[in-house]
Scaffold this motif. Structure first.
Motif, mmCIF file in Angstrom:
data_model
loop_
_atom_site.group_PDB
_atom_site.id
_atom_site.type_symbol
_atom_site.label_atom_id
_atom_site.label_comp_id
_atom_site.label_asym_id
_atom_site.label_seq_id
_atom_site.Cartn_x
_atom_site.Cartn_y
_atom_site.Cartn_z
ATOM 1 N N UNK A 233 0.908 -1.227 0.072
ATOM 2 C CA UNK A 233 -0.016 -0.078 0.206
ATOM 3 C C UNK A 233 0.712 1.359 -0.246
ATOM 4 N N UNK A 234 2.052 1.270 0.791
ATOM 5 C CA UNK A 234 2.557 2.486 0.981
ATOM 6 C C UNK A 234 3.919 2.626 0.191
ATOM 7 N N UNK A 235 4.605 1.370 -0.444
ATOM 8 C CA UNK A 235 5.982 1.512 -0.903
ATOM 9 C C UNK A 235 5.930 0.198 -1.752
ATOM 10 N N UNK A 236 5.179 -0.011 -2.923
ATOM 11 C CA UNK A 236 5.298 -1.176 -3.733
ATOM 12 C C UNK A 236 6.478 -1.278 -4.380
ATOM 13 N N UNK A 237 7.460 -0.194 -4.459
ATOM 14 C CA UNK A 237 8.567 -0.806 -5.436
ATOM 15 C C UNK A 237 9.445 -1.446 -4.411
ATOM 16 N N UNK A 238 9.208 -1.386 -3.137
ATOM 17 C CA UNK A 238 9.986 -1.955 -2.420
ATOM 18 C C UNK A 238 9.726 -3.646 -2.507
ATOM 19 N N UNK A 239 8.698 -3.945 -2.634
ATOM 20 C CA UNK A 239 8.187 -5.063 -2.752
ATOM 21 C C UNK A 239 8.806 -5.818 -3.520
ATOM 22 N N UNK A 240 8.901 -5.335 -5.076
ATOM 23 C CA UNK A 240 9.720 -5.708 -6.398
ATOM 24 C C UNK A 240 10.776 -5.981 -5.763
ATOM 25 N N UNK A 241 11.726 -5.126 -5.163
ATOM 26 C CA UNK A 241 12.872 -5.267 -5.127
ATOM 27 C C UNK A 241 13.366 -6.620 -4.016
ATOM 28 N N UNK A 242 12.383 -6.810 -3.230
ATOM 29 C CA UNK A 242 12.391 -7.661 -2.011
ATOM 30 C C UNK A 242 12.187 -9.174 -2.795
ATOM 31 N N UNK A 243 11.159 -9.127 -3.716
ATOM 32 C CA UNK A 243 11.146 -10.151 -4.489
ATOM 33 C C UNK A 243 12.341 -10.935 -5.091
ATOM 34 N N UNK A 244 13.101 -9.765 -5.763
ATOM 35 C CA UNK A 244 14.329 -10.143 -6.394
ATOM 36 C C UNK A 244 15.402 -10.523 -5.470
ATOM 37 N N UNK A 245 15.495 -9.961 -4.315
ATOM 38 C CA UNK A 245 16.391 -10.580 -3.112
ATOM 39 C C UNK A 245 16.007 -12.062 -2.765
ATOM 40 N N UNK A 246 14.677 -12.439 -2.703
ATOM 41 C CA UNK A 246 14.185 -13.619 -2.197
ATOM 42 C C UNK A 246 14.800 -14.666 -3.329
ATOM 43 N N UNK A 247 14.281 -14.186 -4.561
ATOM 44 C CA UNK A 247 14.528 -15.086 -5.737
ATOM 45 C C UNK A 247 16.007 -15.653 -5.566
ATOM 46 N N UNK A 248 17.004 -14.957 -5.365
ATOM 47 C CA UNK A 248 18.419 -15.387 -5.338
ATOM 48 C C UNK A 248 18.488 -16.431 -4.402
ATOM 49 N N UNK A 249 17.804 -16.789 -3.470
ATOM 50 C CA UNK A 249 17.738 -17.792 -2.594
ATOM 51 C C UNK A 249 17.115 -19.220 -2.917
ATOM 52 N N UNK A 250 16.233 -19.111 -4.174
ATOM 53 C CA UNK A 250 15.647 -20.260 -4.530
ATOM 54 C C UNK A 250 16.434 -21.160 -5.292
ATOM 55 N N UNK A 251 16.544 -22.514 -5.009
ATOM 56 C CA UNK A 251 17.472 -23.441 -5.749
ATOM 57 C C UNK A 251 16.735 -23.749 -7.030
ATOM 58 N N UNK A 252 17.361 -24.514 -7.910
ATOM 59 C CA UNK A 252 16.754 -25.107 -9.182
ATOM 60 C C UNK A 252 15.568 -26.128 -8.937
ATOM 61 N N UNK A 253 15.828 -26.732 -7.666
ATOM 62 C CA UNK A 253 15.049 -27.887 -7.569
ATOM 63 C C UNK A 253 13.534 -27.328 -6.457
ATOM 64 N N UNK A 254 13.520 -25.929 -6.204
ATOM 65 C CA UNK A 254 12.550 -25.479 -5.749
ATOM 66 C C UNK A 254 12.721 -25.126 -4.191
ATOM 67 N N UNK A 255 13.796 -25.777 -3.507
ATOM 68 C CA UNK A 255 14.091 -25.558 -2.342
ATOM 69 C C UNK A 255 14.557 -24.011 -1.810
ATOM 70 N N UNK A 256 14.181 -23.551 -0.608
ATOM 71 C CA UNK A 256 14.723 -22.171 -0.013
ATOM 72 C C UNK A 256 15.001 -22.174 1.184
ATOM 73 N N UNK A 257 15.742 -21.402 1.676
ATOM 74 C CA UNK A 257 16.147 -21.273 2.921
ATOM 75 C C UNK A 257 15.029 -20.545 4.022
ATOM 76 N N UNK A 258 15.328 -20.395 5.157
ATOM 77 C CA UNK A 258 14.580 -19.572 5.906
ATOM 78 C C UNK A 258 14.692 -18.053 5.635
ATOM 79 N N UNK A 259 15.634 -17.734 5.278
ATOM 80 C CA UNK A 259 16.260 -16.328 4.783
ATOM 81 C C UNK A 259 17.491 -16.120 3.757
ATOM 82 N N UNK A 260 17.923 -15.139 3.355
ATOM 83 C CA UNK A 260 18.969 -14.952 2.484
ATOM 84 C C UNK A 260 19.816 -13.977 3.144
ATOM 85 N N UNK A 261 21.104 -14.328 3.116
ATOM 86 C CA UNK A 261 22.229 -13.786 3.883
ATOM 87 C C UNK A 261 22.687 -12.359 3.105
ATOM 88 N N UNK A 262 22.687 -11.251 3.771
ATOM 89 C CA UNK A 262 23.140 -10.124 2.667
ATOM 90 C C UNK A 262 24.329 -9.126 3.484
#
Length: 581
Positions: A233-262
């Motif tokens: 609602x208040x800052x949708x551009x941040x959501x787009x950027x967060x999705x890109x951050x989280x995409x970096x942690x998805x493995x080719x077989x669909x596995x993902x960690x709890x979080x991505x280290x930055x």
């Protein structure tokens, strides 16, 4: 009843007679400050900076996002640079951090403190701090390197104060509301917006879970998902950027960690040293980028984040670019399926990371149905065949959930463990769990069942209606009664009414309030605001992570605790008319 430590004002700010801990989170600088004269400071991505001491401020006090107003002076945090000013005080000392984090085992050179041209320079191995007394005002700046710190210390006191006031005003999203509701929305918005972190170049660097979840710097799938409900609602551009951050942690077989280290370079090196040398850590965190590998709910929340963004912003870009990951996640959960439902292994790797839930877990199944519906909608144009398969599977899954988890008590069981499926007396945790509301959120159950579940939550989990829990009226429990399978709990959740075993979690309160609001049911105000009233009573400034009377609270300034504010803004017209309950 004792007087609350904090009182909301008509302008949405919060006042107190005595100093309480103020959590601060700018895009870079963060920490905890008390008007009594102490500030613990850190820098996102780099780590702890140290402990600042200054002469106390005199009350009464008024608290706002990243700001404290005293009788004379106050604390103000800038937005455009890692710098803050404490007005009306004098410097009393600074103790540099010896390590970038409590877990840091590396040997670092001794920090140097030097004075030049009226300034104190603190050169840590991983960051730099500059402290300057400007008459009655104390300015503190930090940076990954001397250049960033020098740029920050160049800010005038007037600029820092103006940025602090501007940010606080930006968080005031429901000014028409009563003081309690208005102040909750301000603090909830602050929790979500302040979770958006930046690196030393000003680039987006993920959504932090909260103040105490920053070393190593990381961004979570689950916390991020619930935090983005307000940001849409208040800052949708941040959501787009967060999705890109989280995409970096998805493995080719669909596995993902709890979080991505930055983490930044030095913090990342210290973490990698720990991860690869302490027995067992490399089994938990299997890749350098992973914070707690292979979480059962993370891939599903990734799909849901994309679907929410596409729906609100009408931008298909994330779905199109990450469709291969979405397909991999879909196939991964198909492999896990038994009797028509994905089976969670017996581990603690979903949001209840202190509980070994296994088998058919209501919370995870709600996310699965939501992800299937999302794939069916997103795939209509991208891959119609897969979309149709997901739609058909969603319908059959709904029927199996009903047959497997519904209890005649009026709710869905928390989980049914796989090792008990063939037994006469299966391993079943049939208490009422608030996170089973994911089933309602994603319409995985009938409306008749949804109404029954909401009635049960009202009677069993709202402490105002459940005196058997023994602590009076203090909020909404995340589960009740406590887990009967004690071997399935560990750490904090091994204790009744603590953490996942019955504490109040504001993100779940928001989820509950929303399910009442979208059905036009009264009684939404209690879950939306009771947790916040408890915070004020106890003197906890900001959106707390969780709490319960016997055990106290979790972290302050938690991003996903913005959910009640997100729901208030989403249903603002109804909310402003008031609750008949």
């Amino acid at each position: 009843m004792p007087e609350p430590a904090l009182t909301p004002r008509p302008d949405g700010l919060v006042e107190s007679r005595k100093p309480v801990l103020l959590p601060i989170m700018g895009p870079r600088l963060q920490g905890e400050v008390t008007a009594a004269g102490v500030a613990q400071l850190a820098l996102w991505g780099e780590g702890d900076l140290g402990r600042l001491r200054f002469s106390p401020l005199e009350g009464p006090f008024v608290y706002a996002p990243n700001m404290l107003l005293a009788a004379v002076g106050g604390v103000f945090v800038a937005q455009e640079a890692p710098v803050m000013v404490i007005c009306g005080v004098t410097y009393r000392g600074f103790s540099p951090a010896r390590r970038c984090a409590s877990w840091d085992r590396m040997e670092h050179p001794r920090s140097r403190i030097r004075r030049e041209h009226g300034r104190r320079y603190v050169d840590l191995f991983w960051a730099n701090v500059i402290i300057e007394q400007r008459g009655p005002d104390l300015v503190i700046a930090a940076g990954t390197d001397p250049g960033e710190a020098e740029r920050a210390i160049g800010f005038s006191v007037e600029t820092i104060i103006a940025e602090a006031h501007g940010y606080a005003a930006h968080c005031d999203r429901l000014p028409e509301a009563d003081p309690l509701l208005r102040s909750m929305v301000i603090q909830g918005t602050h929790a979500a917006l302040s979770s958006a972190r930046r690196d030393e170049r000003g680039r987006f660097d993920g959504l932090a879970a909260g103040l105490h979840y920053s070393t190593p710097a990381r961004t979570y799938y689950r916390d991020g998902y619930w935090t983005l409900q307000l940001l849409l609602e208040v800052a949708p551009a941040l959501v787009h950027e967060e999705i890109e951050m989280l995409a970096s942690g998805i493995q080719p077989d669909g596995e993902a960690p709890s979080g991505v280290i930055l983490a930044g370079p030095e913090q990342a090196q210290a973490w990698e040293e720990l991860r690869t040398t302490v027995f067992g850590l490399d089994w938990i965190h299997t890749r350098a980028i992973d914070w707690w590998s292979d979480h059962f709910d993370s891939p599903l929340l990734f799909i849901l984040a994309i679907a929410d963004y596409v729906r609100v912003c009408e931008d298909d870009d994330p779905a199109e670019r990450h469709w291969p990951l979405i397909k991999a996640i879909f196939q991964r959960y198909r492999v896990f399926t038994e009797r028509g439902l994905p089976v969670k292994p017996r581990h603690e790797r979903d949001w209840t990371d202190n509980v070994y839930r296994s088998g058919f877990v209501a919370y995870d199944l709600g996310l699965w149905v939501g992800a299937l519906d999302a794939i069916a909608t997103l795939g209509l144009r991208i891959e119609p065949g897969l979309a149709a398969e997901a739609r058909s599977l969603a319908e059959s899954t709904r029927a199996v959930i009903e047959a497997t988890l519904w209890r005649e008590d009026g709710w869905y069981a928390d989980y049914l463990a796989p090792e008990g499926l063939a037994e006469v007396d299966p391993v079943l945790e049939d208490h009422l769990a608030l996170d089973s509301l994911t089933l309602l959120r994603h319409d995985a159950v009938s409306e008749e069942r949804a109404q029954q579940v909401l009635a049960a939550i009202r009677a069993k989990l709202e402490t105002r209606h459940n005196q058997a829990q023994g602590f009076g009226d203090w909020g909404v429990m995340c589960s009740y009664p406590p887990f009967k399978h004690r071997a399935d709990t560990r750490s904090k959740s091994a204790f009744a009414y603590r953490y996942h075993n019955g504490a109040d979690w504001p993100w779940l309160d928001g989820l509950y309030a929303e399910e009442r609001l979208r059905r036009g049911l009264p009684g939404w105000r209690y879950p939306m605001l009771r947790w916040w009233r408890t915070c004020l009573e106890e003197g906890w400034m900001g959106a707390v992570e969780y709490f319960s009377p016997p055990w106290g609270r979790g972290s302050l300034l938690q991003g996903w605790s913005s959910m009640p504010a997100a729901v208030a803004l989403k249903y603002r017209d109804v909310v402003l008319r008031g609750d008949s309950d």
